[in-house]
Design a protein around this motif. Sequence first.
Motif, PDB file in Angstrom:
ATOM      1  N   PHE A 126       0.822  -1.205   0.000  1.00 24.51           N
ATOM      2  CA  PHE A 126       0.000   0.000   0.000  1.00 24.51           C
ATOM      3  C   PHE A 126       0.859   1.259   0.000  1.00 24.51           C
ATOM      4  CE2 PHE A 126      -3.178  -2.934   1.931  1.00 24.51           C
ATOM      5  CZ  PHE A 126      -4.130  -2.840   0.918  1.00 24.51           C
ATOM      6  N   ALA A 127       1.854   1.311   0.887  1.00 30.17           N
ATOM      7  CA  ALA A 127       2.722   2.486   0.961  1.00 30.17           C
ATOM      8  C   ALA A 127       3.500   2.653  -0.336  1.00 30.17           C
ATOM      9  CB  ALA A 127       3.670   2.377   2.153  1.00 30.17           C
ATOM     10  N   SER A 128       3.991   1.556  -0.898  1.00 31.25           N
ATOM     11  CA  SER A 128       4.764   1.632  -2.150  1.00 31.25           C
ATOM     12  C   SER A 128       3.921   2.181  -3.292  1.00 31.25           C
ATOM     13  CB  SER A 128       5.297   0.257  -2.528  1.00 31.25           C
ATOM     14  OG  SER A 128       6.159  -0.218  -1.538  1.00 31.25           O
ATOM     15  N   VAL A 129       2.700   1.695  -3.406  1.00 30.28           N
ATOM     16  CA  VAL A 129       1.804   2.165  -4.467  1.00 30.28           C
ATOM     17  C   VAL A 129       1.460   3.635  -4.252  1.00 30.28           C
ATOM     18  CG1 VAL A 129      -0.523   1.919  -5.431  1.00 30.28           C
ATOM     19  CG2 VAL A 129       0.875  -0.107  -5.005  1.00 30.28           C
ATOM     20  N   PHE A 130       1.190   3.995  -3.023  1.00 36.57           N
ATOM     21  CA  PHE A 130       0.886   5.374  -2.663  1.00 36.57           C
ATOM     22  C   PHE A 130       2.016   6.305  -3.104  1.00 36.57           C
ATOM     23  CE2 PHE A 130      -0.749   8.063   1.111  1.00 36.57           C
ATOM     24  CZ  PHE A 130      -1.839   8.486   0.380  1.00 36.57           C
ATOM     25  N   ILE A 131       3.248   5.916  -2.794  1.00 36.99           N
ATOM     26  CA  ILE A 131       4.422   6.717  -3.143  1.00 36.99           C
ATOM     27  C   ILE A 131       4.547   6.840  -4.652  1.00 36.99           C
ATOM     28  CG2 ILE A 131       6.952   6.637  -3.142  1.00 36.99           C
ATOM     29  CD1 ILE A 131       6.712   5.597  -0.203  1.00 36.99           C
ATOM     30  N   LYS A 132       4.365   5.743  -5.370  1.00 37.22           N
ATOM     31  CA  LYS A 132       4.507   5.767  -6.829  1.00 37.22           C
ATOM     32  C   LYS A 132       3.430   6.618  -7.495  1.00 37.22           C
ATOM     33  CE  LYS A 132       4.995   3.089 -11.019  1.00 37.22           C
ATOM     34  NZ  LYS A 132       4.891   4.299 -11.753  1.00 37.22           N
ATOM     35  N   VAL A 133       2.196   6.464  -7.081  1.00 40.88           N
ATOM     36  CA  VAL A 133       1.097   7.223  -7.686  1.00 40.88           C
ATOM     37  C   VAL A 133       1.315   8.730  -7.492  1.00 40.88           C
ATOM     38  CG1 VAL A 133      -1.379   7.732  -7.479  1.00 40.88           C
ATOM     39  CG2 VAL A 133      -0.595   5.359  -7.591  1.00 40.88           C
ATOM     40  N   LEU A 134       1.721   9.117  -6.319  1.00 42.43           N
ATOM     41  CA  LEU A 134       1.970  10.546  -6.067  1.00 42.43           C
ATOM     42  C   LEU A 134       3.149  11.054  -6.885  1.00 42.43           C
ATOM     43  CD1 LEU A 134       1.161  10.595  -2.310  1.00 42.43           C
ATOM     44  CD2 LEU A 134      -0.007  11.894  -4.074  1.00 42.43           C
ATOM     45  N   ALA A 135       4.189  10.258  -6.999  1.00 41.21           N
ATOM     46  CA  ALA A 135       5.331  10.646  -7.822  1.00 41.21           C
ATOM     47  C   ALA A 135       4.897  10.814  -9.283  1.00 41.21           C
ATOM     48  CB  ALA A 135       6.451   9.624  -7.706  1.00 41.21           C
ATOM     49  N   ASP A 136       4.049   9.919  -9.754  1.00 40.38           N
ATOM     50  CA  ASP A 136       3.534  10.012 -11.123  1.00 40.38           C
ATOM     51  C   ASP A 136       2.721  11.291 -11.342  1.00 40.38           C
ATOM     52  OD1 ASP A 136       4.720   7.587 -11.714  1.00 40.38           O
ATOM     53  OD2 ASP A 136       2.841   6.434 -11.660  1.00 40.38           O
ATOM     54  N   ARG A 137       2.181  11.837 -10.261  1.00 40.52           N
ATOM     55  CA  ARG A 137       1.383  13.069 -10.346  1.00 40.52           C
ATOM     56  C   ARG A 137       2.207  14.322 -10.057  1.00 40.52           C
ATOM     57  NH1 ARG A 137      -1.901   9.098 -10.121  1.00 40.52           N
ATOM     58  NH2 ARG A 137      -4.079   9.151 -10.674  1.00 40.52           N
ATOM     59  N   GLY A 138       3.519  14.157  -9.965  1.00 42.74           N
ATOM     60  CA  GLY A 138       4.408  15.298  -9.830  1.00 42.74           C
ATOM     61  C   GLY A 138       4.770  15.707  -8.413  1.00 42.74           C
ATOM     62  N   PHE A 139       4.335  14.942  -7.429  1.00 47.13           N
ATOM     63  CA  PHE A 139       4.701  15.248  -6.040  1.00 47.13           C
ATOM     64  C   PHE A 139       6.045  14.627  -5.701  1.00 47.13           C
ATOM     65  CE2 PHE A 139       0.119  15.692  -5.968  1.00 47.13           C
ATOM     66  CZ  PHE A 139      -0.072  16.807  -5.165  1.00 47.13           C
ATOM     67  N   ALA A 140       6.816  15.293  -4.861  1.00 45.04           N
ATOM     68  CA  ALA A 140       8.018  14.674  -4.315  1.00 45.04           C
ATOM     69  C   ALA A 140       7.520  13.540  -3.436  1.00 45.04           C
ATOM     70  CB  ALA A 140       8.805  15.690  -3.503  1.00 45.04           C
ATOM     71  N   SER A 141       7.851  12.326  -3.793  1.00 47.14           N
ATOM     72  CA  SER A 141       7.251  11.183  -3.113  1.00 47.14           C
ATOM     73  C   SER A 141       8.283  10.081  -2.943  1.00 47.14           C
ATOM     74  CB  SER A 141       6.053  10.695  -3.928  1.00 47.14           C
ATOM     75  OG  SER A 141       5.323   9.750  -3.212  1.00 47.14           O
ATOM     76  N   TYR A 142       8.593   9.795  -1.699  1.00 44.53           N
ATOM     77  CA  TYR A 142       9.576   8.775  -1.332  1.00 44.53           C
ATOM     78  C   TYR A 142       9.381   8.466   0.147  1.00 44.53           C
ATOM     79  CZ  TYR A 142      11.639  13.360  -0.478  1.00 44.53           C
ATOM     80  OH  TYR A 142      11.832  14.673  -0.124  1.00 44.53           O
ATOM     81  N   PRO A 143       9.969   7.358   0.613  1.00 46.68           N
ATOM     82  CA  PRO A 143       9.842   7.055   2.042  1.00 46.68           C
ATOM     83  C   PRO A 143      10.631   8.057   2.882  1.00 46.68           C
ATOM     84  CG  PRO A 143      10.594   5.130   0.803  1.00 46.68           C
ATOM     85  CD  PRO A 143      10.657   6.299  -0.116  1.00 46.68           C
ATOM     86  N   VAL A 144      10.079   8.398   4.028  1.00 46.97           N
ATOM     87  CA  VAL A 144      10.740   9.274   4.996  1.00 46.97           C
ATOM     88  C   VAL A 144      10.682   8.596   6.360  1.00 46.97           C
ATOM     89  CG1 VAL A 144      10.261  11.422   3.742  1.00 46.97           C
ATOM     90  CG2 VAL A 144       8.620  10.590   5.437  1.00 46.97           C
ATOM     91  N   MET A 145      11.481   9.095   7.277  1.00 49.26           N
ATOM     92  CA  MET A 145      11.460   8.574   8.645  1.00 49.26           C
ATOM     93  C   MET A 145      10.524   9.430   9.488  1.00 49.26           C
ATOM     94  SD  MET A 145      13.251   5.842   8.621  1.00 49.26           S
ATOM     95  CE  MET A 145      13.643   5.423  10.310  1.00 49.26           C
ATOM     96  N   LEU A 146       9.685   8.768  10.258  1.00 43.10           N
ATOM     97  CA  LEU A 146       8.637   9.421  11.035  1.00 43.10           C
ATOM     98  C   LEU A 146       9.164  10.512  11.966  1.00 43.10           C
ATOM     99  CD1 LEU A 146       5.675   9.563  12.089  1.00 43.10           C
ATOM    100  CD2 LEU A 146       6.300   7.763  13.703  1.00 43.10           C
ATOM    101  N   VAL A 147      10.109  10.196  12.809  1.00 38.49           N
ATOM    102  CA  VAL A 147      10.557  11.159  13.820  1.00 38.49           C
ATOM    103  C   VAL A 147      11.208  12.372  13.173  1.00 38.49           C
ATOM    104  CG1 VAL A 147      12.169  11.495  15.744  1.00 38.49           C
ATOM    105  CG2 VAL A 147      10.694   9.486  15.692  1.00 38.49           C
ATOM    106  N   LYS A 148      12.068  12.157  12.196  1.00 38.96           N
ATOM    107  CA  LYS A 148      12.723  13.286  11.517  1.00 38.96           C
ATOM    108  C   LYS A 148      11.689  14.140  10.786  1.00 38.96           C
ATOM    109  CE  LYS A 148      16.121  15.771   9.928  1.00 38.96           C
ATOM    110  NZ  LYS A 148      16.842  16.707  10.775  1.00 38.96           N
ATOM    111  N   GLY A 149      10.741  13.500  10.112  1.00 34.03           N
ATOM    112  CA  GLY A 149       9.701  14.244   9.398  1.00 34.03           C
ATOM    113  C   GLY A 149       8.841  15.074  10.338  1.00 34.03           C
ATOM    114  N   LEU A 150       8.461  14.499  11.472  1.00 35.88           N
ATOM    115  CA  LEU A 150       7.662  15.257  12.446  1.00 35.88           C
ATOM    116  C   LEU A 150       8.465  16.411  13.034  1.00 35.88           C
ATOM    117  CD1 LEU A 150       5.753  12.404  14.279  1.00 35.88           C
ATOM    118  CD2 LEU A 150       4.785  14.138  12.747  1.00 35.88           C
TER     119      LEU A 150
END
Length: 175
Positions: A126-150
């Motif tokens: 689910f997360a992989s597909v989510f990341i790919k679909v958003l990237a296909d729509r022009g969003f910066a989309s890749y895995p991030v780390m929760l604590v650093k992102g927050l």
Amino acid sequence: LPKGTVCDTGCAYCCHLGVELSIPELLVIFCELKARGTPEGLSVLQKNISDITQSGNTLDKEFWRTTRTPCPFLDNRDRCLIYAFRPFSCRAYHSTDIALCRQGFENRCQVQIPCFPMYLSVTGMFASVFIKVLADRGFASYPVMLVKGLDMLFKDRSLTDQWLLKKDVFQAAGV
């Protein structure tokens, strides 16, 4: 979770590991925190997250394993405070042998946790597909780390709007 999983409320060995998630998952968690949290509670959480990020490289999985730093959403009874909107990676993680989980935690080492591979793969997909679909729509989309992102979001609350404008603002949290 599949039948045969030993994970249960209060079992939190895996809640001392780094959490990877998609940027939208990070934003959902942050928005839910702002909507549900009190100013005092958010202030405490922000300080806790800041303290964690200042204690070492939270992007490094070895940091989590060797320091046994708990997830900032783990309460004093080892329950997840964001269970209802936890990341896909947390939903996918499970074990069929609690002794191995305990061994990895206590010895601060990586162990091969027995699990149901199909469940882990499908849930993680689910997360992989989510990341790919958003990237296909022009969003910066890749895995991030929760604590650093927050930590980044607490320090600069405009990051959500910037990301929605398709700006790549989460590179520092990227895996």
